[in-house]
Design an enzyme around this catalytic site. Structure first.
Site, PDB file in Angstrom:
ATOM      1  N   ARG A 167      40.025  47.711  31.130  1.00 33.35           N
ATOM      2  CA  ARG A 167      40.543  46.798  32.172  1.00 33.35           C
ATOM      3  C   ARG A 167      39.855  47.049  33.529  1.00 33.35           C
ATOM      4  O   ARG A 167      40.472  46.953  34.586  1.00 33.35           O
ATOM      5  CB  ARG A 167      42.062  46.932  32.343  1.00 33.35           C
ATOM      6  CG  ARG A 167      42.888  46.611  31.111  1.00 33.35           C
ATOM      7  CD  ARG A 167      42.795  45.141  30.720  1.00 33.35           C
ATOM      8  NE  ARG A 167      43.761  44.781  29.716  1.00 33.35           N
ATOM      9  CZ  ARG A 167      43.553  44.866  28.392  1.00 33.35           C
ATOM     10  NH1 ARG A 167      42.396  45.298  27.925  1.00 33.35           N
ATOM     11  NH2 ARG A 167      44.481  44.496  27.538  1.00 33.35           N
ATOM     12  N   SER A 195      50.400  41.749  30.537  1.00 32.87           N
ATOM     13  CA  SER A 195      50.770  43.131  30.899  1.00 32.87           C
ATOM     14  C   SER A 195      50.667  43.299  32.406  1.00 32.87           C
ATOM     15  O   SER A 195      49.618  43.022  32.985  1.00 32.87           O
ATOM     16  CB  SER A 195      49.815  44.125  30.243  1.00 32.87           C
ATOM     17  OG  SER A 195      49.812  43.970  28.851  1.00 32.87           O
ATOM     18  N   GLU A 238      47.893  46.306  36.528  1.00 29.88           N
ATOM     19  CA  GLU A 238      46.711  45.617  35.991  1.00 29.88           C
ATOM     20  C   GLU A 238      46.513  44.289  36.728  1.00 29.88           C
ATOM     21  O   GLU A 238      45.394  43.863  36.984  1.00 29.88           O
ATOM     22  CB  GLU A 238      46.908  45.338  34.492  1.00 29.88           C
ATOM     23  CG  GLU A 238      45.740  44.592  33.885  1.00 29.88           C
ATOM     24  CD  GLU A 238      46.082  43.855  32.604  1.00 29.88           C
ATOM     25  OE1 GLU A 238      46.331  44.519  31.592  1.00 29.88           O
ATOM     26  OE2 GLU A 238      46.067  42.610  32.615  1.00 29.88           O
TER      27      GLU A 238
HETATM   28  P1  FAD Z   1      42.619  34.599  37.675  1.00 28.53           P
HETATM   29  O1  FAD Z   1      44.021  35.042  37.481  1.00 28.53           O
HETATM   30  O2  FAD Z   1      42.402  33.264  38.283  1.00 28.53           O
HETATM   31  O3  FAD Z   1      41.857  35.697  38.543  1.00 28.53           O
HETATM   32  C1  FAD Z   1      41.955  37.063  38.226  1.00 28.53           C
HETATM   33  C2  FAD Z   1      41.085  37.842  39.230  1.00 28.53           C
HETATM   34  O4  FAD Z   1      39.709  37.528  39.028  1.00 28.53           O
HETATM   35  C3  FAD Z   1      41.368  37.481  40.690  1.00 28.53           C
HETATM   36  O5  FAD Z   1      41.183  38.646  41.469  1.00 28.53           O
HETATM   37  C4  FAD Z   1      40.316  36.440  41.023  1.00 28.53           C
HETATM   38  O6  FAD Z   1      40.001  36.418  42.398  1.00 28.53           O
HETATM   39  C5  FAD Z   1      39.140  36.927  40.189  1.00 28.53           C
HETATM   40  N1  FAD Z   1      38.272  35.833  39.705  1.00 28.53           N
HETATM   41  C6  FAD Z   1      38.649  34.818  38.883  1.00 28.53           C
HETATM   42  N2  FAD Z   1      37.578  34.051  38.583  1.00 28.53           N
HETATM   43  C7  FAD Z   1      36.517  34.593  39.236  1.00 28.53           C
HETATM   44  C8  FAD Z   1      35.138  34.251  39.337  1.00 28.53           C
HETATM   45  N3  FAD Z   1      34.625  33.193  38.700  1.00 28.53           N
HETATM   46  N4  FAD Z   1      34.337  35.027  40.103  1.00 28.53           N
HETATM   47  C9  FAD Z   1      34.838  36.109  40.752  1.00 28.53           C
HETATM   48  N5  FAD Z   1      36.141  36.485  40.697  1.00 28.53           N
HETATM   49  C10 FAD Z   1      36.960  35.740  39.950  1.00 28.53           C
HETATM   50  N6  FAD Z   1      44.313  40.100  29.616  1.00 28.53           N
HETATM   51  C11 FAD Z   1      43.703  40.890  28.704  1.00 28.53           C
HETATM   52  O7  FAD Z   1      42.717  41.575  29.020  1.00 28.53           O
HETATM   53  N7  FAD Z   1      44.146  40.967  27.419  1.00 28.53           N
HETATM   54  C12 FAD Z   1      45.217  40.263  26.982  1.00 28.53           C
HETATM   55  O8  FAD Z   1      45.579  40.351  25.813  1.00 28.53           O
HETATM   56  C13 FAD Z   1      45.887  39.413  27.928  1.00 28.53           C
HETATM   57  N8  FAD Z   1      46.981  38.722  27.544  1.00 28.53           N
HETATM   58  C14 FAD Z   1      47.623  37.927  28.451  1.00 28.53           C
HETATM   59  C15 FAD Z   1      48.740  37.192  28.030  1.00 28.53           C
HETATM   60  C16 FAD Z   1      49.406  36.361  28.911  1.00 28.53           C
HETATM   61  C17 FAD Z   1      50.609  35.584  28.428  1.00 28.53           C
HETATM   62  C18 FAD Z   1      48.940  36.238  30.251  1.00 28.53           C
HETATM   63  C19 FAD Z   1      49.624  35.303  31.195  1.00 28.53           C
HETATM   64  C20 FAD Z   1      47.834  36.962  30.683  1.00 28.53           C
HETATM   65  C21 FAD Z   1      47.163  37.823  29.795  1.00 28.53           C
HETATM   66  N9  FAD Z   1      46.051  38.579  30.184  1.00 28.53           N
HETATM   67  C22 FAD Z   1      45.391  39.365  29.253  1.00 28.53           C
HETATM   68  C23 FAD Z   1      45.561  38.545  31.574  1.00 28.53           C
HETATM   69  C24 FAD Z   1      44.608  37.346  31.864  1.00 28.53           C
HETATM   70  O9  FAD Z   1      44.701  36.394  30.855  1.00 28.53           O
HETATM   71  C25 FAD Z   1      43.169  37.812  32.006  1.00 28.53           C
HETATM   72  O10 FAD Z   1      43.066  38.788  32.998  1.00 28.53           O
HETATM   73  C26 FAD Z   1      42.234  36.653  32.347  1.00 28.53           C
HETATM   74  O11 FAD Z   1      40.892  37.067  32.222  1.00 28.53           O
HETATM   75  C27 FAD Z   1      42.450  36.097  33.740  1.00 28.53           C
HETATM   76  O12 FAD Z   1      41.650  34.936  33.870  1.00 28.53           O
HETATM   77  P2  FAD Z   1      41.946  33.852  34.972  1.00 28.53           P
HETATM   78  O13 FAD Z   1      40.834  32.843  34.932  1.00 28.53           O
HETATM   79  O14 FAD Z   1      43.298  33.309  34.834  1.00 28.53           O
HETATM   80  O15 FAD Z   1      41.809  34.726  36.285  1.00 28.53           O
HETATM   81  N1  EPU Z   2      56.184  49.190  23.111  1.00 32.08           N
HETATM   82  C1  EPU Z   2      57.515  49.566  23.286  1.00 32.08           C
HETATM   83  N2  EPU Z   2      58.322  48.693  23.978  1.00 32.08           N
HETATM   84  C2  EPU Z   2      57.883  47.517  24.479  1.00 32.08           C
HETATM   85  C3  EPU Z   2      56.535  47.162  24.293  1.00 32.08           C
HETATM   86  C4  EPU Z   2      55.698  48.015  23.606  1.00 32.08           C
HETATM   87  O1  EPU Z   2      57.946  50.618  22.839  1.00 32.08           O
HETATM   88  O2  EPU Z   2      58.694  46.803  25.080  1.00 32.08           O
HETATM   89  C5  EPU Z   2      55.305  50.119  22.358  1.00 32.08           C
HETATM   90  C6  EPU Z   2      55.387  49.909  20.840  1.00 32.08           C
HETATM   91  O3  EPU Z   2      55.328  51.151  20.219  1.00 32.08           O
HETATM   92  C7  EPU Z   2      54.121  49.152  20.511  1.00 32.08           C
HETATM   93  C8  EPU Z   2      53.161  49.700  21.560  1.00 32.08           C
HETATM   94  O4  EPU Z   2      53.960  49.904  22.713  1.00 32.08           O
HETATM   95  O5  EPU Z   2      53.680  49.402  19.217  1.00 32.08           O
HETATM   96  C9  EPU Z   2      52.019  48.759  21.881  1.00 32.08           C
HETATM   97  O6  EPU Z   2      52.547  47.475  22.209  1.00 32.08           O
HETATM   98  P1  EPU Z   2      51.671  46.145  22.018  1.00 32.08           P
HETATM   99  O7  EPU Z   2      51.010  46.150  20.689  1.00 32.08           O
HETATM  100  O8  EPU Z   2      52.529  44.982  22.368  1.00 32.08           O
HETATM  101  O9  EPU Z   2      50.497  46.309  23.043  1.00 32.08           O
HETATM  102  P2  EPU Z   2      50.482  46.789  24.549  1.00 32.08           P
HETATM  103  O10 EPU Z   2      49.876  48.152  24.613  1.00 32.08           O
HETATM  104  O11 EPU Z   2      51.799  46.611  25.186  1.00 32.08           O
HETATM  105  C10 EPU Z   2      48.073  45.948  25.004  1.00 32.08           C
HETATM  106  C11 EPU Z   2      47.385  45.178  26.077  1.00 32.08           C
HETATM  107  C12 EPU Z   2      47.590  43.692  25.864  1.00 32.08           C
HETATM  108  C13 EPU Z   2      46.982  43.304  24.525  1.00 32.08           C
HETATM  109  C14 EPU Z   2      47.673  44.112  23.426  1.00 32.08           C
HETATM  110  C15 EPU Z   2      47.021  43.902  22.077  1.00 32.08           C
HETATM  111  C16 EPU Z   2      47.250  46.561  28.038  1.00 32.08           C
HETATM  112  C17 EPU Z   2      47.764  46.838  29.397  1.00 32.08           C
HETATM  113  N3  EPU Z   2      47.859  45.584  27.377  1.00 32.08           N
HETATM  114  O12 EPU Z   2      49.468  45.727  25.161  1.00 32.08           O
HETATM  115  O13 EPU Z   2      46.900  42.986  26.887  1.00 32.08           O
HETATM  116  O14 EPU Z   2      47.121  41.932  24.277  1.00 32.08           O
HETATM  117  O15 EPU Z   2      47.591  45.515  23.724  1.00 32.08           O
HETATM  118  O16 EPU Z   2      45.760  44.487  22.048  1.00 32.08           O
HETATM  119  O17 EPU Z   2      46.293  47.198  27.597  1.00 32.08           O
HETATM  120  C18 EPU Z   2      47.129  42.130  29.090  1.00 32.08           C
HETATM  121  O18 EPU Z   2      46.211  42.880  29.423  1.00 32.08           O
HETATM  122  O19 EPU Z   2      47.661  41.328  29.902  1.00 32.08           O
HETATM  123  C19 EPU Z   2      47.608  42.148  27.718  1.00 32.08           C
HETATM  124  C20 EPU Z   2      48.621  41.393  27.292  1.00 32.08           C
END
Ligand code: FAD
Ligand code: EPU
Length: 353
Positions: free
Chosen positions: A169, A243, A345
């Protein structure tokens, strides 16, 4: 390319939090961006407090209060195959392309590598920002290079994978070069012959439940989509940014000590011998008082999701400051209970303790 003034950002972020941008404009070409940046320079010379925010899909952003400055929404489109060799295709995508649509486009052409990253919200341009990751794959695994516009120096800069200094991240854009570049496009290196990645346990289980006999990148994508949809709140229904915190890493000795007091604590070994803790578990296993968990906690419209404690939510009218305060309480509570420091994050803008 004129700026519009006093524009609501409520619908521009997945948190859906009310905020007004003093100036707002979208751009879909580098020429338009340059023109906007000239206006930014002119208007800023009269008021140096004005800030600039590059906006993608708004899915990793917490805005506290109104934004006194310029919001530039990146809408650069286009996906093109730029090169091909025996093993790989090299595909360039505009920063404004929706991430999940890009992943689906790759799958439809049998270009492998992005499938585990299905259904991550947001746009291509933000994907290198925090080296998006999920289900055993990180952006850096398929990243080849990117082009970005240096805001101050007004020039195009090319970044290789090494230049981006990707980590969990993390990237140079989140740290050293924060707010200095506008990412314009990203080039990906995708496999012609897939290397399936099902190391993340839940994928195997989901594939079995789906009755998949022959593995394919489409089947993996579908499994990931099913898992994600069952776990994470849909921002169209409940505001959130995924997250809120990173999963913290600690030394193996500290983990062993914690395991004595908390035998169920969840941790995974990193390649360097440290242990990555599940922040969701830490948050679930502490709370606002000794008998309540943060998981499912709600104060006003700000809360901690009831199925995934790592996700903070806006049930409707929470302010950014309310969500930020809740995140601080959780952070302090995890620190005092487990001695582990969480790190946010989500990108927070204008929030204060
Ligand atoms: P924004 O929210 O618009 O911007 C994020 C940051 O990047 C800001 O600081 C912005 O200024 C900057 N930025 C955006 N675009 C540019 C650009 N073109 N040039 C320079 N800076 C820029 N993330 C994960 O890694 N793994 C996951 O599994 C994951 N699951 C998610 C699930 C949900 C339900 C949600 C809501 C979010 C999740 N995220 C996850 C976080 C998010 O989806 C990612 O961080 C995504 O890459 C953000 O993209 P965005 O275009 O919405 O960025
Ligand atoms: N867990 C709990 N309680 C909760 C949630 C999770 O105990 O309420 C424990 C469980 O043991 C579970 C473990 O945490 O097995 C891991 O949970 P999960 O698989 O949901 O993944 P996570 O670690 O919570 C991370 C990323 C996600 C990504 C998933 C799958 C980060 C900060 N988050 O979540 O990314 O989608 O793994 O790879 O690394 C994001 O970055 O926004 C994001 C959603």
């Amino acid at each position: 390319m004129p700026f519009r003034e006093n524009i609501s950002l409520g619908a521009c972020t997945s948190f859906g939090i009310h905020s007004i941008a003093r100036y707002f404009s979208a751009f879909s070409t580098v020429d338009d961006l340059q023109e906007l940046l000239m206006s930014v320079e002119q208007l800023s010379s009269a008021d140096s407090r004005l800030k600039t925010l590059i906006l993608g899909g708004g899915s990793n952003l917490l805005l506290c209060g109104d934004f006194n400055g310029f919001v530039l929404k990146n809408e650069i489109a286009g996906i093109i195959e730029v090169h091909e060799d025996n093993e790989f295709v090299y595909v360039k995508a505009g920063a404004g392309e929706n991430w999940h649509r890009f992943v689906q486009y790759c799958i439809s052409r049998d270009w492998a590598g992005a499938e585990n990253l299905s259904l991550i919200p947001g746009n291509v341009g933000a994907s290198p920002m925090q080296n998006i990751g999920a289900y055993g794959v990180e952006l850096e695994d398929i990243f080849w290079g990117l082009e970005a516009w240096h805001i101050k120096e007004q020039k195009l800069v090319t970044f290789t994978k090494t230049d981006c200094a990707f980590g969990y991240r993390e990237s140079v854009f989140k740290r050293k070069f924060r707010d200095q570049f506008v990412i314009l496009n990203v080039t990906f290196q995708l496999r012609k012959k897939p290397r399936f990645n099902t190391q993340y346990g839940a994928i195997e289980q989901e594939l079995a439940l789906m009755g998949v006999k022959e593995l394919s990148i489409k089947a993996i994508a579908d499994a990931v989509i099913r898992i994600r949809s069952s776990k994470l709140p849909d921002p169209a229904v409940t505001g959130n940014a995924g997250s809120f915190f990173k999963n913290p890493s600690i030394q193996a000795e500290q983990f062993a000590a914690l395991k004595k007091s908390y035998p169920n604590i969840v941790g995974y070994p990193n390649s360097d011998g440290t242990i990555k803790l599940a922040a969701g578990w830490l948050i679930e296993n502490t709370g606002p008082d000794s008998t309540t968990s943060w998981k499912g906690f709600r104060r006003g419209d700000a809360g901690c999701h009831s199925r995934q404690a790592l996700v903070l939510v806006n049930y409707g009218n929470a302010s950014g400051q309310e969500v930020f305060h809740l995140s601080e309480e959780i952070l302090q509570s995890v620190k005092s209970t487990f001695g582990v420091e969480l790190e946010r994050e989500v990108n927070v803008v204008g929030c204060e303790l």
